[in-house]
Design an enzyme around this catalytic site. Structure first.
Site, short mmCIF file in Angstrom:
data_model
loop_
_atom_site.label_atom_id
_atom_site.label_comp_id
_atom_site.label_asym_id
_atom_site.label_seq_id
_atom_site.Cartn_x
_atom_site.Cartn_y
_atom_site.Cartn_z
N HIS A 1 0.91 -1.15 0.00
CA HIS A 1 0.00 0.00 0.00
C HIS A 1 0.94 1.19 0.00
CE1 HIS A 1 -3.11 -2.84 1.14
NE2 HIS A 1 -2.45 -3.16 2.23
N HIS B 1 -10.97 -6.71 -1.21
CA HIS B 1 -10.09 -6.36 -0.07
C HIS B 1 -9.96 -7.48 0.95
CE1 HIS B 1 -8.95 -4.57 3.84
NE2 HIS B 1 -8.25 -3.73 3.12
N ARG C 1 -14.20 -9.29 5.04
CA ARG C 1 -14.82 -8.25 5.88
C ARG C 1 -15.39 -7.13 5.03
NH1 ARG C 1 -10.38 -5.45 7.94
NH2 ARG C 1 -8.76 -6.92 7.41
N HIS D 1 -1.63 -12.26 4.13
CA HIS D 1 -1.73 -12.44 5.58
C HIS D 1 -2.60 -13.65 5.92
CE1 HIS D 1 -0.37 -8.30 5.63
NE2 HIS D 1 -1.54 -7.80 5.33
N ASP E 1 3.86 -4.47 2.24
CA ASP E 1 2.59 -4.04 2.85
C ASP E 1 2.59 -2.58 3.29
OD1 ASP E 1 0.12 -3.93 4.00
OD2 ASP E 1 0.39 -5.57 5.40
C1 NGQ Z 1 -4.82 -2.18 4.57
N1 NGQ Z 1 -3.41 -3.31 6.15
O1 NGQ Z 1 -5.66 -2.45 3.70
O2 NGQ Z 1 -4.04 -1.23 4.48
C2 NGQ Z 1 -4.77 -3.04 5.79
C3 NGQ Z 1 -5.49 -2.38 6.91
C4 NGQ Z 1 -7.74 -3.44 6.89
C5 NGQ Z 1 -3.10 -4.49 6.61
N2 NGQ Z 1 -4.07 -5.34 6.67
C6 NGQ Z 1 -6.94 -2.21 6.66
N3 NGQ Z 1 -1.90 -4.77 6.99
O3 NGQ Z 1 -7.24 -4.55 6.80
O4 NGQ Z 1 -8.93 -3.28 7.16
ZN ZN Z 2 -2.60 -5.05 3.00
#
Ligand code: NGQ
Ligand code: ZN
Length: 461
Positions: free
Chosen positions: A63, A213, A216, A280, A331
């Protein structure tokens, strides 16, 4: 940017698909792939000569914008226990401030850093789509265009993964305020993907994929619809990336919603195959680990971010035993070095198992070789590119390292990788992406200018 592109390079030592070789001449075709490999060769006049050449590393998960907040979340809020979810709130607050210009400049500076550490391709899991108020830009591809521009300026290969984000949690909970820059519905998301295919589907240096994504953030109906739409968008074979089971709370919420764990739910509802990259897969059971390995998916591990955010430790020992394929990702971009990711991957296993040399096998006893080669190969597969090995027909994505360090100068074979991974700071001197020399003598042509821009952005943070 005009890059130098030699027809061949000469390596005193190189890790090729045939193993370690000496005095290799690596031919580079005009299409940016490796045309041929000649062993025990002589360096032809004009060809650059290097001591040590390795395949370039794939970064399966970035990201980019989060690079600009690296170092700003290591302080307690004083409100109790800081954790992943409180970090996420801080990250959302930070995201609000970013303009398209910032996003492009941060991506560019980050990608230069990634190249300089040996990454030659990056999977950008791109989910900031709208302006700070959640209002769509005049062009649906505005922020994707910024990422593409950032990548193209640097020469890194970009696997662009536009993200579908619609809900705040399992069961269709509404997205919250902090998430409004990310939200698409299935229709608008498919419009975005279609527009990207039109613009970049055939562009050099770009591979397109998709990224629901997480379970969730995407409803089952939307996930189904997007996957069904892929062949019609000319994306039947594209990479599909998804955050799967990073946090224990995420797993518990998923069980509350579906009576299943996230990976379990996904396998039971979709044909997860080699196109998929599960980011992850931290909290997975033995059964899930076996299913991931069997169905040919890649697991996207981001050891430094997973440590930084207090996620947990992926059962890597078990997964490698069943021949599971993995790639590494930077990440949140607190760390831009593949070497640190791989080292932490092994060290986490040592700390929990209280053993040594965990991630290796009888066939490949070296931890450095096991982790480097598998991450390069698995990562390339997850990014949808033919790379990850120095072999004829593969992309000419390579990194060149200095062997000046006293601990490296006399070493051969896998001991080189073990030394690079555990004992010295690797000094990458040159980087080739599709045959183009984008880092020369440790320097990228745009590094000073990009660093200045990033510096100015950090003043706003
Ligand atoms: C993200 N980061 O999409 O940037 C996520 C956080 C989420 C990581 N998962 C946001 N490391 O997962 O809701
Ligand atoms: Zn991520």
């Amino acid at each position: 940017m005009q890059w130098e592109r030699p027809n061949a390079l000469f390596a005193r030592k190189a890790l090729t698909s045939q193993g370690w070789q000496r005095d290799v001449l690596i031919g580079i075709g005009s299409d940016g792939t490796i045309a041929g490999i000649e062993k025990a060769a002589k360096a032809p006049p004009g060809a650059p000569v290097f001591d040590l050449v390795l395949p370039g590393m794939a970064n399966v998960h970035s990201h980019a914008f989060q690079r600009a907040m690296a170092g700003l979340t290591e302080i307690t809020s004083g409100k109790g226990r800081d954790n992943f979810w409180s970090w996420r709130e801080t990250m959302y607050g930070f995201t609000r401030k970013l303009t398209p210009e910032h996003i492009e400049a941060i991506a560019r500076a980050l990608y230069i850093d990634l190249l300089k550490h040996g990454y030659t391709a990056v999977g950008e899991f791109h989910y900031v789509h709208h302006d700070g108020n959640g209002k769509p830009y005049a062009s649906i591809t505005e922020l994707s265009d910024r990422i593409v521009a950032g990548a193209q300026a640097t020469g890194i290969h970009l696997t662009h993964l536009p993200v579908m984000y619609e809900t705040g949690n399992f069961g269709g909970a509404a997205a919250n305020d902090g998430q409004k820059r990310f939200v698409h519905n299935a229709d608008s998301y498919l419009q975005l993907v279609e527009a990207l295919v039109k613009k970049y589907g055939k562009a050099d240096g770009i591979t397109l994929g998709i990224a629901p994504h997480s379970l969730r953030a995407v409803t089952p109906q939307t996930l189904q619809r997007i996957l069904e739409a892929l062949p019609g968008l000319d994306l039947a074979d594209c990479p599909i990336h998804m955050h799967i089971a990073e946090q224990e709370k995420e797993v518990e919420d998923c069980i509350g919603w579906s009576k299943q764990r996230p990976a379990e739910w996904l396998f039971d509802h979709h044909q997860v195959d080699k196109h998929w990259c599960l980011i992850h897969a931290t909290h997975t059971t033995s059964d899930e680990v076996i299913r991931m390995a069997k169905n040919g998916a890649t697991v996207g591990l981001c050891p430094t971010t997973e440590a930084n955010l207090g996620d947990g430790i992926f059962p890597a020992e078990q997964y490698l035993k069943v021949q599971g394929s993995f790639g590494i990702g930077s990440d949140s971009n607190v760390c831009v070095s593949p070497w640190e990711e791989l080292r932490l991957m092994e060290y986490a296993q040592r700390l929990i198992t209280r053993k040594r040399t965990v991630l290796c096998s009888e066939a490949t006893p070296s931890v450095g070789r096991t982790l480097f080669a598998q991450a390069a190969g698995g990562g390339a597969k997850a990014l949808g590119i033919r790379a990850g090995e120095i072999a004829p027909g593969r992309r000419a994505d390579m990194m060149v390292l200095s062997t000046n360090h006293a601990l490296l100068a006399e070493k051969d074979g896998d001991a080189i990788l073990d030394t690079l991974l555990f004992a010295v700071t690797p000094a990458i001197t040159d980087v080739f992406v599709a045959g183009k020399r984008v880092v020369t003598n440790g320097r990228h042509a745009l590094e000073e200018e990009s660093a200045q821009q990033l510096r100015a952005i950090t003043r706003l943070c």
